[in-house]
Design an enzyme around this catalytic site. Structure first.
Site, PDB file in Angstrom:
ATOM      1  N   GLU A 175       0.821  -1.208   0.000  1.00  0.00           N
ATOM      2  CA  GLU A 175       0.000   0.000   0.000  1.00  0.00           C
ATOM      3  C   GLU A 175       0.855   1.258   0.000  1.00  0.00           C
ATOM      4  O   GLU A 175       0.547   2.227  -0.707  1.00  0.00           O
ATOM      5  CB  GLU A 175      -0.947  -0.019   1.203  1.00  0.00           C
ATOM      6  CG  GLU A 175      -2.061  -1.049   1.066  1.00  0.00           C
ATOM      7  CD  GLU A 175      -2.918  -1.150   2.309  1.00  0.00           C
ATOM      8  OE1 GLU A 175      -2.678  -0.369   3.263  1.00  0.00           O
ATOM      9  OE2 GLU A 175      -3.820  -2.007   2.340  1.00  0.00           O
ATOM     10  N   HIS A 208      -9.596   1.032   0.167  1.00  0.00           N
ATOM     11  CA  HIS A 208     -10.090   0.468   1.421  1.00  0.00           C
ATOM     12  C   HIS A 208     -11.612   0.467   1.511  1.00  0.00           C
ATOM     13  O   HIS A 208     -12.158   0.014   2.501  1.00  0.00           O
ATOM     14  CB  HIS A 208      -9.503   1.248   2.606  1.00  0.00           C
ATOM     15  CG  HIS A 208      -8.077   0.891   2.874  1.00  0.00           C
ATOM     16  ND1 HIS A 208      -7.059   1.247   2.032  1.00  0.00           N
ATOM     17  CD2 HIS A 208      -7.502   0.194   3.882  1.00  0.00           C
ATOM     18  CE1 HIS A 208      -5.914   0.794   2.516  1.00  0.00           C
ATOM     19  NE2 HIS A 208      -6.159   0.148   3.622  1.00  0.00           N
TER      20      HIS A 208
END
EC number: 3.4.26.1
Length: 308
Positions: A175, A208
């Site tokens: 990420e 997310h």
């Protein structure tokens, strides 16, 4: 024309606008197009990251080891290919960073030790209250706890735990690589370094949002994202991993704790020390030259406090 004399000819030559060469005008796109290319590239990266999680169709929950292993494969492939997106962005915009792409993305040795330790220390200070709460609720004392944490058998057990690997290793690394190391260099010439740091979480949120579909629970974003402006990737990765381990501060549990007043004092002290130490511990002088500042100088973007 002869009656004008030399002075008249010079006046005409000065007042006449010079034509820009067509090759120079077409050498690079305008700033508006560059911004569109940057935003589209970042959005494509975010969608690719999320899409890779759903390549494997399965009815199993996301915490099942088989699901985790498959997602490991897909996100590692996307993350390893993400620097190619930065390379393509550079070719489309004509922007020359003045340094290698790996250096621009935070892979460099200069200042690596302070970049790894100081942001993590600052994040741990922010979590002073939760750390105190963790120690108070731990059934063993500090010495026994350290022995358990540092024991080789304990680490061997963690390295075979798929959920631990996902939360502490794979998720922070991939990420931060995609949403910090790749996106910040593309956004900074368009928005400036400061706004770019706060724009990246918008794309991070896209990645997310799928957690809301799978499970209605809050998941914190990385506190260490801002430290990529120090020019290193390792700091944000370590801070991200630490935040994943700690989770969101359990303030409600602290209010009901038998020793709530010392805990609340620890929470307040942690936040105060974090704000007090934020500027000195993120001083660019501690980390060496900033590749992103070199990029901003070459693109003519407005200077930021970090680059002054």
């Amino acid at each position: 024309m002869a009656a004008l004399g030399g002075d008249g000819l010079r006046l005409l030559s000065v007042s006449r606008p010079e034509r820009q060469p067509e090759s120079a005008a077409l050498s690079s796109p305008g700033p508006g197009l560059c911004c569109w290319v940057s935003v589209f590239s970042c959005f494509s990266l975010a969608c690719s990251y999320v899409g890779s999680l759903y390549v494997w169709k399965s009815e199993l929950p996301r915490d099942h080891p088989a699901v985790i292993k498959r997602r490991f494969t897909s996100v590692l492939v996307v993350s390893s290919l993400s620097p190619l997106c930065v390379l393509l962005w550079r070719e489309l915009t004509g922007i020359q960073p003045g340094t290698s792409l790996l250096t621009l993305m935070g892979f460099r040795l200069e200042g690596i030790f302070p970049a790894a330790l100081l942001p993590l220390l600052l994040t741990m200070i922010l979590f002073l209250g939760p750390l105190m709460q963790l120690c108070m609720d731990c059934p063993c004392d500090l010495t026994d706890g350290l022995k358990v944490v540092l024991a080789p058998r304990s680490w061997a057990r963690r390295l075979t735990d798929m959920r631990w690997l996902r939360n502490q290793v794979i998720a922070p690394l991939t990420e931060e690589l995609v949403f910090r190391a790749c996106m910040l260099p593309m956004l900074a010439p368009c928005t400036g370094l400061g706004p770019a740091v706060f724009t990246c979480p918008l794309f991070f949120g896209v990645a997310h949002f799928h957690h809301i579909i799978e499970q209605l629970r809050f998941r914190q974003s990385s506190v260490g994202s801002i430290f990529l402006s120090a020019g290193h990737l390792i700091g944000p990765v370590l801070c991200h991993s630490f935040c994943n381990y700690m989770g969101f501060p359990a303030v409600c549990a602290a209010l009901e704790h038998p020793q709530k007043w010392p805990l609340l004092a620890g929470y307040a002290l942690g936040v105060g020390l974090f704000l007090l130490l934020l500027q000195p511990l993120t001083d660019p002088k501690l980390y060496g030259s900033l590749p992103l500042c070199m990029l901003l100088e070459r693109t003519g973007a407005s200077e930021t406090l970090l680059c002054s």
